[in-house]
Every structure is written in C-alpha cells, then in structure tokens.
Design a protein around this motif. Sequence first.
Motif: not given
Length: 288
Positions: A25-53
Amino acid sequence: MAGYDDRDGKIWMDGALIDWREANVHILTHALHYASSVFEGERAYGGKIFRSREHSERLHYSASQLDFEIPFSVDEIEAAKTDVLRANSYSDAYVRAVAWRAAGEDMGVASSRNPVRLAIAAWEWGAYYGDAKMKGAKLDISKWKRPSPETIPCHAKAAGLYMICTLSKHAAEAKGCSDAMMFDYRGYVAEATGANIFFVKDGEVHTPKPDCFLNGITRQTVIGMLEARQVKVHERHIMPEELEGFEQCWLTGTAAEVTPVGQIGDYSFEVGRLTREIAESYEKLVRE
C-alpha cells in the motif's frame, strides 16, 4: 523464518490473487495514519475455516462501526478465503482478512472520499502461546485499561483498539510473561491483550461480561460447549480481589484457541480437569 513482507505465496487483494511481495500500500494510506482499519483472525483446520462466515459477517459489522463499507459481500469474502488457502496449498493455517481506508483525495482525519480496500492472507501458525498450552501461560497485569464504550467503538475488531494491547504485551514480555490481563475503565477484570478470559471456582465458570470489549467468537463457542456439559456459566463483572479465590483459568481466542493460565501477577491457578477437557474438546470441535 522470513519477515511477513518477504515470503513466497499468494495474497488476495481487491479481487485478485497476487504475489505475496507485491501486496503493498502507499505510504499515505489513510489507515496507516488514522487507524481506519478493521480485521479478522481465523484458523483453518483440515482446509476448513472454523466459523468462517461469522468472521466475515463480523468484518462487515466492524467496518460499519468505523463508518465505511467493504466493497465485497460476505459471499465474495468467503470465496476469496477459500482461494487463498487453495493457492497456498494450506490445510491448517491462520487467515487474516483486513479492510481499510486507502490513499485517496483525503489526507486528514476525514476520509469519506477515499476508496476502501480489502486483503486476505494466510500462513501456517502454531500455538500462539507456545508451550503454555500445556503448562499454563504466565500473565502480567497491564497498567492500561479497556476504555468506556462512550469513547471507542468497542465491539468492532478495529486496528486502533489494539494500540494499548501492544503496549501491554510488550511490557509483559519484558517481564518474562506470555501476555497481560487488562482491567476495564471501571476496574473490573476484562480480558487479555488478544483473548477473552475464563475462571473456574467450585465447578462453575465465571467470565467477564463483554460490555466494553469484543465478545469473541471463540468465547461464544466455549460458552456453548460449557452449557452443553451443563456447567454453570456466570457472565458478570469480576472484581480484582476475586482473582485470589479462583482455582483455574484459561484464555480463548482464534489465535489462542483454549490456552490454560497458570499465573496472573501474584495469583496462581492449577491447570485443572475442566480446563483440559474444554481445551481437548475444542480441538476436536474445530476439526469436525
């Protein structure tokens, strides 16, 4: 292991799979300066993501709490996650979806004219707390507190909310601890820096009421497991002085899974039967 910016593989970005090292991403990405970002952490087991949806749906919810809309539907995100796992030939993996306000016409606090971007990456990742999954993690007590819901969108999984978590975990690691437990703005027990917390006393389970922090998907799963076993679960405000009376403790989170806790500050806990049973049952559940 190479840094996260210098690996082989593919990352899904804005609708296409691209080479890992080209996912920039570019250095002037808004999220880098103002934290306008959301995310998810998920785990796949045996190729299937647990509670993915549920993770994809929460990503959309978190974005709405930060006043932006992800330009991909839940179904499209689900398909993209499958593509990432397949492209990297992963069966068991950690999956990270992240959406953010990108560089655009705005470069101040306001950013409504900037585009929203989405990326999904995956990598192989073992136990978050290492051998603590067997012997019990050691936790520091953070000087930082989870803020009031009047000050932050506390139920969003938003990047900015983790600033004090990073500070707390760095301080904990400097003391030889795996993590830190945080109180909330009222002084009640809240959570660890990236995981929810449970306690056991007299065969019953007590866990902080998630009224100012994230009600984790793993947390909800474990509560359902306990209730199915007819174990009484108390979701309530927990005072610091109660720590001395609890017999067992564990953490829950997508990365942490179910991790026993052996010590919080000066308080010690046994890695008891219920803790081990829930950890083992969770390991079976995610692979069903």
